[in-house]
Design an enzyme around this catalytic site. Structure first.
Site, mmCIF file in Angstrom:
data_model
loop_
_atom_site.group_PDB
_atom_site.id
_atom_site.type_symbol
_atom_site.label_atom_id
_atom_site.label_comp_id
_atom_site.label_asym_id
_atom_site.label_seq_id
_atom_site.Cartn_x
_atom_site.Cartn_y
_atom_site.Cartn_z
ATOM 1 N N SER A 133 0.827 -1.205 0.000
ATOM 2 C CA SER A 133 0.000 0.000 0.000
ATOM 3 C C SER A 133 0.859 1.252 0.000
ATOM 4 C CB SER A 133 -0.898 0.005 1.253
ATOM 5 O OG SER A 133 -1.514 1.247 1.436
ATOM 6 N N TYR A 157 -1.816 0.043 10.280
ATOM 7 C CA TYR A 157 -2.083 -0.643 9.008
ATOM 8 C C TYR A 157 -0.886 -0.487 8.072
ATOM 9 C CZ TYR A 157 -3.605 -1.149 4.218
ATOM 10 O OH TYR A 157 -3.674 -1.502 2.897
ATOM 11 N N LYS A 161 2.165 -3.307 6.569
ATOM 12 C CA LYS A 161 2.553 -3.478 5.169
ATOM 13 C C LYS A 161 4.059 -3.286 5.007
ATOM 14 C CE LYS A 161 -1.536 -4.271 3.390
ATOM 15 N NZ LYS A 161 -1.871 -5.573 2.744
#
Ligand code: WQD
Length: 348
Positions: A133, A157, A161
């Site tokens: 991402s 989050y 990643k």
């Protein structure tokens, strides 16, 4: 099917295969000739997706109902005919939720990936496309962001990643038989033009496009515009929205390169290189739906960057891929999906 990406005879496992991106990747891989199987725990998606993906793929697609956090359940997925590659889309993806539930995000996104990598290595499947991402990038980066922009995620989050990218980098450095692409998604939106699959958040969507579509459908009364005083042409935030079918085609190109010669670990942005503001998205949905979409100025959302746009040139040189669909097509296909499936996949 792009002739340069003929995947005939290849067997590919898609984790998160009943999810928004995973289901579109499965259809695109099948369209390129690959034999696909899905893995999902169905925590955020419906089993009805399997039938829809099978319809679009023109073949019955197998679902392995497995939770990657259950280490003992993962090796069995590889007991059948060998997979040539894995596309790893399984993971939690809400920024806000990751802030309130960080352990769930590290458990799903990092521990789940470790269990997958162990099972792949044991089975001798060492080609991986990872769903990364643009949130791995630091807010200090100056758009358009290329792959050398500073890394510095600001939420759990994005950190999950970034941690997985580092793990994959080290696995490839330790064992040159591995080949990995970390695909850094910007803002995936839209749906397959058939209207058979699309984004079906079974929790209240936080993202802009699903909410604007809710307003067009009458599910939501208005869209709150988070900040109208940014240093942008119309004062609202700019994002690099990319059609989910373009995103899926980027995965097909990445698998093709891995099965050809690519080894090592490379990060590649999947974006269009073109930014659109919140108000431009709202106007596009008004055009494609013919519906009123009332807006209300609202205070800025903490953590939002004014502009996030990709430099997508690496994808073209590395994968021979560029995004082809514009904002009108993204919003038109998204509207078509939602309009024909008001209750998402629960319509069967
Ligand atoms: C876009 C713009 C909001 C809702 C996130 C994740 C990213 C990726 C995509 C997973 C922003 C504005 C939104 C609303 C608004 N997800 N907005 N009113 O934040 O760029 O990216 O989703 O990979 O990792 O970070 O996308 O759609 O949430 O917001 O004004 O009701 O729309 O402020 O400027 P974002 P978004």
């Amino acid at each position: 099917m792009d002739e340069t990406n003929d995947l005939s005879g290849a067997r590919v496992l898609i984790t998160g295969g009943t999810g928004y991106v995973g289901s579109h990747v499965a259809v695109a891989l099948a369209g390129a000739g690959a034999e696909v199987e899905l893995l999902d725990n169905l925590c955020h998606s419906s089993a009805n997706v399997v039938e829809r993906v099978s319809d679009l793929a023109g073949v019955d697609v197998t679902l392995h109902r497995v939770d990657l956090r259950r280490q003992e359940d993962v090796p069995g997925v590889f007991d059948g005919a060998p997979f040539d590659a894995v596309v790893h889309c399984a993971g939690l993806k809400s920024v806000a939720e990751s802030i309130s539930h960080p352990l769930d995000y590290y458990d799903n996104n990092v521990v789940g990936t470790l269990n997958l990598l162990r099972a792949m290595d044991r089975a001798g499947t060492r080609r991986l496309v990872f769903s990364s991402s643009a949130t791995v990038y630091s807010p200090e980066g100056v758009p358009p962001l290329d792959e050398s922009a500073p890394i510095g995620p600001i939420n759990p989050y994005g950190r999950t990643k970034s941690v997985v990218e580092e793990i994959l980098d080290e696995v490839c450095a330790a064992d040159p038989s591995w080949g990995v692409y970390n695909l850094r998604y910007f803002n995936p939106v839209g749906a397959h033009p058939s209207g058979r699959i699309g984004e079906d958040p079974n929790t209240d969507p936080a993202n802009l496009v699903p909410r604007v579509l809710d307003v067009a459908l009458g599910v939501r009364s208005e869209i709150a515009v988070y900040g109208t005083d940014y240093d942008t042409p119309d004062g609202t935030c700019i994002r690099d929205y990319i059609h989910v079918c373009d995103l899926a085609d980027g995965h097909v190109a990445a698998v093709a390169r891995l099965l050809d010669t690519a080894t090592g670990c490379r990060a590649v942005n999947l974006g269009t290189g073109t930014g659109h503001s919140v108000l431009e998205v709202v106007e596009a949905v008004r055009r494609v739906s013919g519906r009123e979409v009332p807006t209300r100025p609202h205070q800025r959302r903490p953590g939002d960057q004014p502009v996030s746009v990709a430099d997508a040139s690496m994808a073209e040189t590395e994968l021979g891929w560029t995004a082809r669909r514009g904002l009108e097509e993204m919003c038109g296909d998204a509207w078509n999906w939602r309009h024909h499936n008001p209750r998402g996949f629960e319509d069967g």
